[in-house]
Scaffold this motif. Structure first.
Motif, PDB file in Angstrom:
ATOM      1  N   PRO A  77       0.407   1.760 -12.526  1.00 23.46           N
ATOM      2  CA  PRO A  77       1.547   1.806 -12.113  1.00 23.46           C
ATOM      3  C   PRO A  77       2.977   2.150 -12.312  1.00 23.46           C
ATOM      4  O   PRO A  77       2.818   1.595 -13.518  1.00 23.46           O
ATOM      5  CB  PRO A  77       1.721   0.385 -11.061  1.00 23.46           C
ATOM      6  CG  PRO A  77       0.171   0.226 -11.558  1.00 23.46           C
ATOM      7  CD  PRO A  77      -0.120  -0.001 -13.283  1.00 23.46           C
ATOM      8  N   GLY A  78       3.924   2.753 -11.781  1.00 17.55           N
ATOM      9  CA  GLY A  78       5.345   3.175 -11.828  1.00 17.55           C
ATOM     10  C   GLY A  78       6.026   4.203 -11.463  1.00 17.55           C
ATOM     11  O   GLY A  78       5.519   4.077 -10.168  1.00 17.55           O
ATOM     12  N   ALA A  79       6.962   3.602 -11.057  1.00 20.76           N
ATOM     13  CA  ALA A  79       8.188   3.663 -10.336  1.00 20.76           C
ATOM     14  C   ALA A  79       8.183   5.177  -9.598  1.00 20.76           C
ATOM     15  O   ALA A  79       8.603   5.208  -8.499  1.00 20.76           O
ATOM     16  CB  ALA A  79      10.004   3.299 -10.496  1.00 20.76           C
ATOM     17  N   ARG A  81       6.051   6.638  -8.479  1.00 17.27           N
ATOM     18  CA  ARG A  81       4.910   6.816  -8.010  1.00 17.27           C
ATOM     19  C   ARG A  81       5.405   6.117  -6.646  1.00 17.27           C
ATOM     20  O   ARG A  81       4.798   4.659  -6.911  1.00 17.27           O
ATOM     21  CB  ARG A  81       3.423   6.651  -8.251  1.00 17.27           C
ATOM     22  CG  ARG A  81       2.982   8.245  -9.030  1.00 17.27           C
ATOM     23  CD  ARG A  81       1.996   8.250  -9.445  1.00 17.27           C
ATOM     24  NE  ARG A  81       3.002   7.600 -10.586  1.00 17.27           N
ATOM     25  CZ  ARG A  81       2.259   6.502 -11.242  1.00 17.27           C
ATOM     26  NH1 ARG A  81       1.028   6.487 -11.017  1.00 17.27           N
ATOM     27  NH2 ARG A  81       2.807   5.771 -12.467  1.00 17.27           N
ATOM     28  N   GLY A 103      13.724  -1.865  -5.866  1.00 11.10           N
ATOM     29  CA  GLY A 103      13.249  -0.697  -6.789  1.00 11.10           C
ATOM     30  C   GLY A 103      14.213  -1.276  -7.743  1.00 11.10           C
ATOM     31  O   GLY A 103      14.592  -1.069  -9.561  1.00 11.10           O
ATOM     32  N   ASN A 154      14.329   4.170  -4.445  1.00 16.83           N
ATOM     33  CA  ASN A 154      13.870   4.738  -6.401  1.00 16.83           C
ATOM     34  C   ASN A 154      13.770   5.899  -6.329  1.00 16.83           C
ATOM     35  O   ASN A 154      13.620   6.214  -7.819  1.00 16.83           O
ATOM     36  CB  ASN A 154      12.473   3.605  -6.577  1.00 16.83           C
ATOM     37  CG  ASN A 154      12.171   2.779  -7.427  1.00 16.83           C
ATOM     38  OD1 ASN A 154      13.404   2.578  -7.792  1.00 16.83           O
ATOM     39  ND2 ASN A 154      10.796   1.727  -7.355  1.00 16.83           N
TER      40      ASN A 154
ATOM     41  N   TYR B 192       4.265  -3.661  -8.462  1.00  9.30           N
ATOM     42  CA  TYR B 192       4.342  -2.575  -9.027  1.00  9.30           C
ATOM     43  C   TYR B 192       4.878  -1.443  -9.122  1.00  9.30           C
ATOM     44  O   TYR B 192       4.622  -0.291  -9.647  1.00  9.30           O
ATOM     45  CB  TYR B 192       2.561  -2.624  -9.813  1.00  9.30           C
ATOM     46  CG  TYR B 192       1.677  -3.892 -10.338  1.00  9.30           C
ATOM     47  CD1 TYR B 192       2.121  -4.124 -11.337  1.00  9.30           C
ATOM     48  CD2 TYR B 192       0.993  -4.163  -9.729  1.00  9.30           C
ATOM     49  CE1 TYR B 192       1.911  -5.218 -11.626  1.00  9.30           C
ATOM     50  CE2 TYR B 192      -0.012  -6.010 -10.185  1.00  9.30           C
ATOM     51  CZ  TYR B 192       0.839  -5.736 -11.268  1.00  9.30           C
ATOM     52  OH  TYR B 192      -0.036  -6.724 -11.241  1.00  9.30           O
ATOM     53  N   THR B 193       4.245  -0.281  -8.154  1.00  6.72           N
ATOM     54  CA  THR B 193       4.522   0.749  -7.563  1.00  6.72           C
ATOM     55  C   THR B 193       6.155   1.273  -7.282  1.00  6.72           C
ATOM     56  O   THR B 193       6.592   1.698  -7.503  1.00  6.72           O
ATOM     57  CB  THR B 193       4.291   1.239  -6.318  1.00  6.72           C
ATOM     58  OG1 THR B 193       4.487   0.918  -4.941  1.00  6.72           O
ATOM     59  CG2 THR B 193       3.231   1.107  -6.206  1.00  6.72           C
ATOM     60  N   LEU B 194       6.693   0.178  -6.842  1.00  6.13           N
ATOM     61  CA  LEU B 194       8.340   0.303  -7.709  1.00  6.13           C
ATOM     62  C   LEU B 194       8.817  -0.769  -9.332  1.00  6.13           C
ATOM     63  O   LEU B 194      10.289  -0.900  -9.107  1.00  6.13           O
ATOM     64  CB  LEU B 194       8.380  -1.299  -5.835  1.00  6.13           C
ATOM     65  CG  LEU B 194       8.680  -0.544  -5.289  1.00  6.13           C
ATOM     66  CD1 LEU B 194       9.122  -1.945  -3.957  1.00  6.13           C
ATOM     67  CD2 LEU B 194       9.612   0.031  -4.804  1.00  6.13           C
ATOM     68  N   GLY B 195       8.427  -0.204  -9.799  1.00  7.45           N
ATOM     69  CA  GLY B 195       8.361  -0.229 -11.236  1.00  7.45           C
ATOM     70  C   GLY B 195       7.742  -2.004 -11.468  1.00  7.45           C
ATOM     71  O   GLY B 195       8.417  -1.660 -13.025  1.00  7.45           O
ATOM     72  N   ALA B 196       7.532  -2.315 -11.016  1.00  6.56           N
ATOM     73  CA  ALA B 196       7.672  -4.365 -11.904  1.00  6.56           C
ATOM     74  C   ALA B 196       6.416  -4.364 -12.735  1.00  6.56           C
ATOM     75  O   ALA B 196       5.408  -4.236 -12.492  1.00  6.56           O
ATOM     76  CB  ALA B 196       7.289  -5.395 -10.796  1.00  6.56           C
TER      77      ALA B 196
END
Lengths: 267, 289
Positions: A77-79, A81, A103, A154, B192-196
């Motif tokens: 997972p990543g910011a 998406r 975010g 984000n 997680y999708t916000l980058g954590a």
């Protein structure tokens, strides 16, 4: 055609059940999405459409196949998406502003800048004045608007929306669809939108993919040449109604497969 | 519809009564329907009625001579006994002794059980590591362990603190683990999708998400701690509220027993209200606040 923004290549997802069997949720599925396109995905329940989004988000690993975003392979997972879920996923201990800032804060964006970004997206979803409200004080529609603002703050490359308006009443739902298009018009994004609402799928999407019953594959693609910006009036146009009829027939067939009713009549 | 004439007058006179009757029967019907709210006035009236009724019954039984004072002392006798105990300082001494034990034992349990519970509820590995032990121990009644505790740490304060610790620790771990395990999974996914990172998900999402549940759990186990305290003090003590009760029984001072009960009830209620107040103050965002 230029290099697509998002490439899904022959992706299969198989889960192992407790009894040792194997369930194939998604079967060798491929999809290309161009930059700033909205792709809707509809299908019968349990067809793996949510799994497809979770794959792109990196929350579920593919059993085989690859996913590429901007030339980088997706592995976790990543910011880049952002995702909006059907259930209310706002952090109840943070205010509207705290949620939208979440975010940028993780990335260490300085406070003043964070504030400005949050303010902009809160305004975009029409919630100016509610910055300091806690989620428990908001209605379902407002919470989903905050969730959209939080994902957008984000500045992700792709916005993944998993039935984001599924828990809302019909009026709020229609309003949210228009709001989303309005936001998209102002700052275009690549959007993957999963829904079981055919109207919503056709109204929002440049293309609509219909998925088969499990194992999930694409059964058909319906491209719409409805002009943008769209308003709800297009939902009564001949092209829209015709497309709706086709999609509806396909989903009915797929649902019948699951229910077992179509087994005798169909194939 | 024509309204003039004698007929109209009859109707306007008759209708309010019928209307009132209709409403009254509707209200009665509403009170008897499950989960239906009742007007605040009716609710408070019933609460007051219940409390007053209980005291009235007590007065009737004691002052009326229906029940002997040995079994049920009168309210005035209990107040007098309470004042006596307060005046010679034993009541304060007993309260202080009990509070010290309860707060120490419960706080020790909380400090250890909350982190362990959160880890257990969040990480399957920790669950597998801890659960067999806890599932076994929590079914052992604390009272059954008192002889062993006396053997280990004697009959002093340490033994009573240990009783409270054991009584609350294992339950707390399981309750907190349950709270942590019920943090909506999608709240973690969205982080997680916000980058954590996983560490950020634990620190910034999982921990705050458990706070209301942990608060509630602490409040509930504090209530249980009182039960264990009295058990521990009845077994061995030279002061404390449980000791007060037991010692009063030996001399047949029933009024003092009731003083002990009232004080325990009052302290328990005070703790409960304090926790609820803290919940509202510290976690204004909580849906339960």
């Amino acid at each position: 055609m230029a290099e697509p923004k998002l490439r899904i290549r022959d992706v299969t997802v198989a889960f192992r059940t407790r009894r040792g069997g194997e369930v194939v949720a998604i079967d060798r599925l491929s999809l290309d999405v161009a930059d700033c396109q909205i792709v809707s995905i509809v299908g019968p329940s349990g067809c793996g459409k949510s799994t497809l989004l979770r794959l792109v988000a990196g929350l579920v690993p593919p059993s085989s196949g690859e996913i590429w975003l901007d030339g980088h392979q997706v592995t976790d997972p990543g910011a880049d998406r952002g995702m909006v879920f059907q259930s209310y996923t706002l952090f109840p201990w943070l205010t509207v502003q705290g949620n939208v800032e979440f975010g940028p804060r993780l990335r260490g964006v300085p406070e003043s800048e964070r504030r400005a970004v949050a303010g902009r997206y809160i305004q975009m979803v029409g919630l100016t004045g509610f910055e300091h409200a806690y989620p428990k004080e908001l209605s379902g529609g407002m919470m989903q608007r905050v969730a959209i603002a939080r994902a957008l703050a984000n500045d992700p490359e792709v916005l993944l929306m998993d039935e984001p308006f599924g828990a809302l009443d019909a009026q709020t739902r229609a309003f949210m669809g228009e709001l989303l298009l309005d936001i998209w018009q102002k700052s275009p994004k690549t959007i993957l939108f999963v829904t079981h609402d055919i109207d919503e799928a056709l109204f929002l999407g440049d293309r609509v993919y219909v998925m088969t019953a499990r194992p999930g594959r694409f059964r058909a693609e319906v491209s719409l040449s409805l002009p943008r910006p769209r308003t709800l009036e297009v939902t009564t146009s001949e092209e829209f109604v015709g497309a709706k009829r086709r999609v509806l027939a396909m989903i009915r067939e797929e649902t019948a497969k699951i229910m077992g009713a179509g087994a005798a009549a169909g194939s | 519809m024509p309204r003039a004439g004698p007929a109209g007058v009859t109707v306007s006179l008759a209708q309010p009564r019928a209307e009132r009757r209709r409403r009254a029967s509707w209200a009665l019907f509403a009170y008897l329907r499950p989960q239906e709210p009742v007007p605040r006035r009716v609710y408070l009236g019933t609460v007051t009625g219940s409390a007053v009724g209980l005291v009235a019954l007590w007065c009737l039984l004691s002052y009326g001579g229906v029940v002997e004072p040995l079994f049920l002392p009168s309210p005035t006798a209990i107040i007098a006994a309470g004042l006596d105990l307060a005046r010679d300082g034993t009541l304060v001494q007993d309260m202080r002794a009990s509070l010290a034990v309860i707060v120490t034992g419960w706080a020790l349990a909380a400090v250890l059980a909350v982190p362990i519970g959160i880890l257990m509820g969040s990480f399957k590995v920790v669950e597998a590591l801890v659960e067999p032990v806890i599932d076994f121990v929590r079914y052992l009644p604390v009272s059954a362990m008192i002889p062993l505790l006396i053997l280990y740490v004697g009959i002093g304060t340490a033994e009573k603190v240990a009783v409270i610790f054991i009584g609350t620790f294992f339950q707390l771990v399981l309750l907190v683990a349950d709270v942590a395990a019920h943090v909506p999974h999608e709240q973690l996914d969205v982080s997680y999708t916000l980058g954590a990172s996983p560490a950020q998900v634990v620190g910034r999402v999982l921990l705050p998400a458990t706070l209301p549940g942990v608060m509630d759990t602490l409040r509930i186990t504090m209530g249980w701690a009182w039960t264990y305290l009295i058990v521990a003090e009845i077994v061995s003590a030279d002061r404390g509220l449980g000791y007060l009760i037991l010692n009063s029984m030996r001399g047949l001072f029933t009024d003092r027993i009731f003083v002990g009960l009232v004080v325990i009830g009052g302290l328990g209620l005070a703790f409960d209200l304090t926790f609820k107040w803290l919940h509202r103050r510290l976690l204004p965002w909580s849906p339960k606040a």
